[in-house]
Enzyme design. Structure first.
Site, PDB file in Angstrom:
ATOM      1  N   ASP A  42       0.821  -1.218   0.000  1.00  0.00           N
ATOM      2  CA  ASP A  42       0.000   0.000   0.000  1.00  0.00           C
ATOM      3  C   ASP A  42       0.857   1.272   0.000  1.00  0.00           C
ATOM      4  O   ASP A  42       0.669   2.165   0.837  1.00  0.00           O
ATOM      5  CB  ASP A  42      -0.930   0.032   1.221  1.00  0.00           C
ATOM      6  CG  ASP A  42      -1.776  -1.227   1.334  1.00  0.00           C
ATOM      7  OD1 ASP A  42      -1.926  -1.737   2.457  1.00  0.00           O
ATOM      8  OD2 ASP A  42      -2.250  -1.701   0.289  1.00  0.00           O
ATOM      9  N   GLU A  60     -11.133   0.926  -3.848  1.00  0.00           N
ATOM     10  CA  GLU A  60     -10.433   1.401  -2.638  1.00  0.00           C
ATOM     11  C   GLU A  60      -9.116   2.032  -3.050  1.00  0.00           C
ATOM     12  O   GLU A  60      -8.867   2.255  -4.222  1.00  0.00           O
ATOM     13  CB  GLU A  60     -10.171   0.212  -1.711  1.00  0.00           C
ATOM     14  CG  GLU A  60      -9.447  -0.931  -2.398  1.00  0.00           C
ATOM     15  CD  GLU A  60      -9.541  -2.250  -1.654  1.00  0.00           C
ATOM     16  OE1 GLU A  60     -10.171  -2.336  -0.597  1.00  0.00           O
ATOM     17  OE2 GLU A  60      -8.950  -3.223  -2.149  1.00  0.00           O
TER      18      GLU A  60
END
Ligand code: 6LW
Length: 529
Positions: free
Chosen positions: A20, A180
């Site tokens: 991420d 997302e």
């Protein structure tokens, strides 16, 4: 302006469990952050001048108010972060899914302490910020009244966390599940919305949309997904997604994203990874229609080239050694949940690390006396010298389960994914004998799978040799002659196999349970395969 050279580089740029990624640039300095889940400290900050050579320089979250991890489940805690810079200050927003949700911290010194957190009252995960004139927008995933996943946005005060507008859904994504990982960029008067879709597994992808207003309506890039390896199942990279964009000081654009390197060859027909989701880099160009083209038409490779900024790419060494002569722990050390630092003594005079074990074991959803570094490559050789110092009488160590007697008093070296998935070679004493043992925990099975009596509990050399498919555990009483005690398949520590959805990667670490372990000369070297 530095002369711009096309240089070759290797992916991943930040290897091992570093998922991420979010990147920002200040002048000719680049900074990047990653998720950390149940591990401490929270949210590492890396620095680079050329996007390939990265140095770990700090963590954003350290004290309990910033980072509450007590009792956090495996892969709970700190999810995806976002890092940005505005008017002389850095802002980092992330989500503690186990404690109060979205938070923002800020600092004017990225090498120093970060502020107390402020919390944002919006649902979901994967927060992001956009500073746009007087307005600051906050976006994250959430669900609408029909329980549909979407990206929701509101205006906020980033210093107080106060919402200055209602949260509204700005996008349901471009058709993939789990929209997302949103980031919003203002370019040429338009607002670009970058998303991860498809879920962080083998269907993962990156999509792009744009609008005239941050609240939309958004139009989708005609060649979405702009990045994915979902149709490239046998490649050396998979699961690419969760990206962020940055432009360098020469006007060239770059994308960082997460991806995995499968540990099993396609011939085995399995898709497994145990190093975690790693950080990858790709050059980006904008086409005539004003849409980004990533890498090789939406695919990236282990070897790429591009107009890298800054200085010449330097050879990368990912070896780690610690002779415990320094007072401080290296920034590369992590702990499971918030450590009790009184149980970790760096005895610099003797060049040893004293780990004071408690009754908390590696199997507990708690804080064992364990400290480790991320495994950064498949082919590794980890070494340490261990002595067992007993601070408990045998009598209190009768195991709850007779067939694992002696597991209580343990000091050793292991490969650790989480409390349900770990292998370790360790020293114990039972029935008056010192033994070196191998134990393995996979799902709900925890057992000692090998043991050998040794002559003493002093200065036993442990060695773990890893390759993509297996870890071999060796020991020596004299540091010269080594004997193999046993092995464990890396598949047992693979993310795909965990019985609860997990997002982390394997560590190599030292530990003590119910005894005191003295450790010398810890090293993890990368074996060139
Ligand atoms: C991250 C989100 C995700 O917050 O996994 O599957 C979460 N997608 O983007 C943890 O990495």
């Amino acid at each position: 302006m530095s002369d711009i050279r096309i240089q070759k580089y290797k992916n991943p740029i930040i290897s091992g469990y570093n998922p991420d990624p979010s990147i920002c640039r200040v002048g000719d300095d680049f900074y990047l952050v990653n998720s950390t889940f149940e591990f401490y400290p929270g949210v590492p900050v890396y620095h680079s001048k050329n996007l390939v050579n990265w140095e770990l320089i700090n963590y954003c979250l350290r004290d309990k108010e910033q980072l509450y991890l007590d009792g956090v489940r495996p892969s709970g805690g700190i999810y995806a972060p976002m890092l940005c810079y505005h008017n002389g200050e850095f802002f980092m927003t992330t989500t503690n899914v186990s404690h109060k949700g979205h938070l923002i911290v800020h600092t004017s010194d990225i090498y120093g302490e970060w502020s107390k957190p402020v919390w944002i009252d919006q649902g979901g995960i994967d927060p992001t910020l956009l500073f746009d004139g007087e307005d600051v927008y906050f976006a994250s995933t959430s669900r609408d009244e029909d329980d549909r996943d979407g990206i929701f946005m509101c205006k906020i005060n980033p210093y107080t966390g106060e919402k200055l507008s209602e949260s509204v859904c700005i996008s349901h994504g471009c058709g993939g599940i789990c929209p997302e990982g949103s980031h919003i960029y203002k370019l040429n008067g338009k607002y670009y919305l970058l998303l991860a879709e498809g879920g962080t597994e083998y269907g993962h992808m990156v999509t792009m949309q744009r609008a005239d207003s941050p609240f939309g309506p958004y139009e989708a890039c005609p060649h979405n997904p702009i990045l994915s390896h979902r149709d490239n199942p046998d490649g050396s990279i998979a699961c690419t997604g969760h990206a962020d964009l940055e432009v360098d000081q020469n006007g060239n654009w770059w994308l960082v994203c997460l991806g995995i390197r499968p540990s099993c060859t396609p011939q085995r027909g399995l898709k497994l990874h145990h190093l975690g989701r790693e950080t990858f880099l790709s050059p980006v160009i904008w086409n005539e229609e004003g849409w980004p083209v990533v890498g090789n038409n939406g695919r990236i490779d282990l070897e790429m080239e591009g107009p890298l900024p800054g200085n010449q790419v330097q050879p990368i060494c990912r070896n780690f050694t610690d002779n415990f002569s320094e007072e401080k722990f290296s920034l590369h050390y992590n702990w499971v949940r918030t450590p009790h630092m009184e149980n970790y003594v760096r005895d610099t005079a003797a060049g040893q690390l004293i780990l004071k074990g408690t009754s908390v074991t590696l199997n507990d959803m708690d804080t064992p006396t364990w400290v480790g570094i991320k495994q950064k490559e498949f082919d590794v050789e980890a070494d340490v010298v261990v002595s067992l110092k007993e601070n408990f009488s045998d009598s209190c160590l009768v195991s709850q389960d007779s067939n694992v007697k002696g597991l209580n008093k343990r000091v050793g070296l292991g490969t650790f994914y989480n409390q349900f998935y770990h292998y370790e070679i360790y020293l114990t004493r039972e029935d008056g004998q010192y033994k070196v043992c191998l134990s393995r925990h996979i799902h709900d099975m925890f057992a000692r799978t090998a043991e050998k009596v040794v002559s003493s509990g002093e200065n036993i050399h442990f060695r773990i040799i890893g390759n993509p498919l297996e870890y071999d555990f060796w020991y020596s009483e004299d540091g010269k002659y080594y004997e193999k005690l046993g092995s464990g398949a890396t598949a047992g520590l693979a993310t795909e196999g965990t019985m609860y959805m997990s997002f982390t990667g394997t560590y190599i670490g030292m530990f003590s349970e119910n005894a005191e372990g003295h450790f010398r000369n810890f090293s993890v070297k990368i074996n060139k395969n």
